[in-house]
Design a protein around this motif. Structure first.
Motif: not given
Ligand code: BTX
Length: 243
Positions: A36, A38-40, A47-49, A57, A108, A113, A129, A131, A133, A142, A145
């Protein structure tokens, strides 16, 4: 289970939302991507992986939001469904950091989302959505994480983890639809990170203060006991836990 598997996409949430504008999509359809790009996260966060190592998913949940069930109810259900799946894979010390971070050993491990849209025929579609790990080992970028493999010291079959989350979610949505919200809300409260422990917070006015989390109200407000022993409730935009 209808699973659409992609090699790469900017965001599985965006892919599923786009699909919904073009065609009929079955309830509980899943879109998952190996990469992914540009995960949000919430409120513009990223959201970085590490590509290929983790689960990203999105699941379509139709018509779970009603006058009775709020967005927070779905949030609770998703958090509890992830916790149940991770417990099945023997992950210890799981907690939910309000409102929707899943932590393992205080780090985390999953983020959620949820994006909702109202269709012209009155149906409400929720794109959930997640994410999670799974097999990533390096979190230098991170430090707060972790992943399943960091905790268990071995890799896992990503799809098996995803299927477990989705099966729990499906079952739990069916229970919510017959009015069984309370037990999920109780589990959510039981798993609440730092409940009962003095913690620093920051209000939306930038002022920092100490408080003790008492729990979360049915509709998702955080109840915090302040230094004068008064209990105040806050919604997500009003307070930030400094952790
Ligand atoms: P959140 O805003 O609670 O968390 C984002 C924060 O978490 C970031 O600012 C960073 O500090 C930290 N972070 C980023 N990546 C990771 C990671 N892999 N593991 C742990 N911490 C991290 C949470 O948002 C919601 C994430 C939803 C992601 C899913 S993936 C499938 C779907 N598609 C999409 O674009 N988003 C959702």
């Amino acid at each position: 289970m209808n699973i659409i598997k992609l090699d790469a996409t900017p965001s599985t949430n965006d892919f599923l939302k786009e699909l919904l504008t073009n065609q009929f999509v079955e309830n509980f359809t899943v879109v998952t991507a190996e990469n992914q790009t540009s995960g949000r996260g919430q409120m513009g966060a990223k959201w970085e992986v590490e590509f290929g190592k983790n689960l990203t998913f999105s699941v379509l949940v139709k018509d779970v939001l009603t006058e009775i069930n709020s967005i927070f109810h779905l949030n609770v259900l998703v958090a509890v469904s992830i916790i149940e799946a991770l417990e099945h894979f023997n992950i210890p010390n799981l907690a939910i950091k309000w409102p929707n971070d899943i932590l393992a050993e205080s780090k985390k491990i999953a983020g959620v989302l949820i994006e909702n849209s109202l269709k012209s025929n009155g149906e409400i579609f929720s794109v959930v959505g997640i994410g999670l790990n799974v097999n990533q080992k390096n979190f230098d970028e991170l430090p707060k994480a972790t992943s399943l493999s960091c905790i268990l010291n071995h890799d896992l079959d990503k799809e098996a983890v995803m299927v477990s989350v989705i099966q729990n979610l499906k079952r739990n949505v069916a229970l919510l639809q017959i009015g069984e919200y309370d037990k999920f809300w109780q589990t959510y409260n039981k798993k609440l990170f730092k409940k009962g422990i003095p913690m620093p917070f920051e209000g939306n006015d930038g002022i920092r203060f100490m408080g003790i989390i008492q729990g979360v109200s049915t509709y998702g407000k955080l109840k915090v006991m302040l230094e004068d022993d008064a209990v105040k409730t806050y919604d997500i935009k009003e307070i930030q836990m400094l952790y």
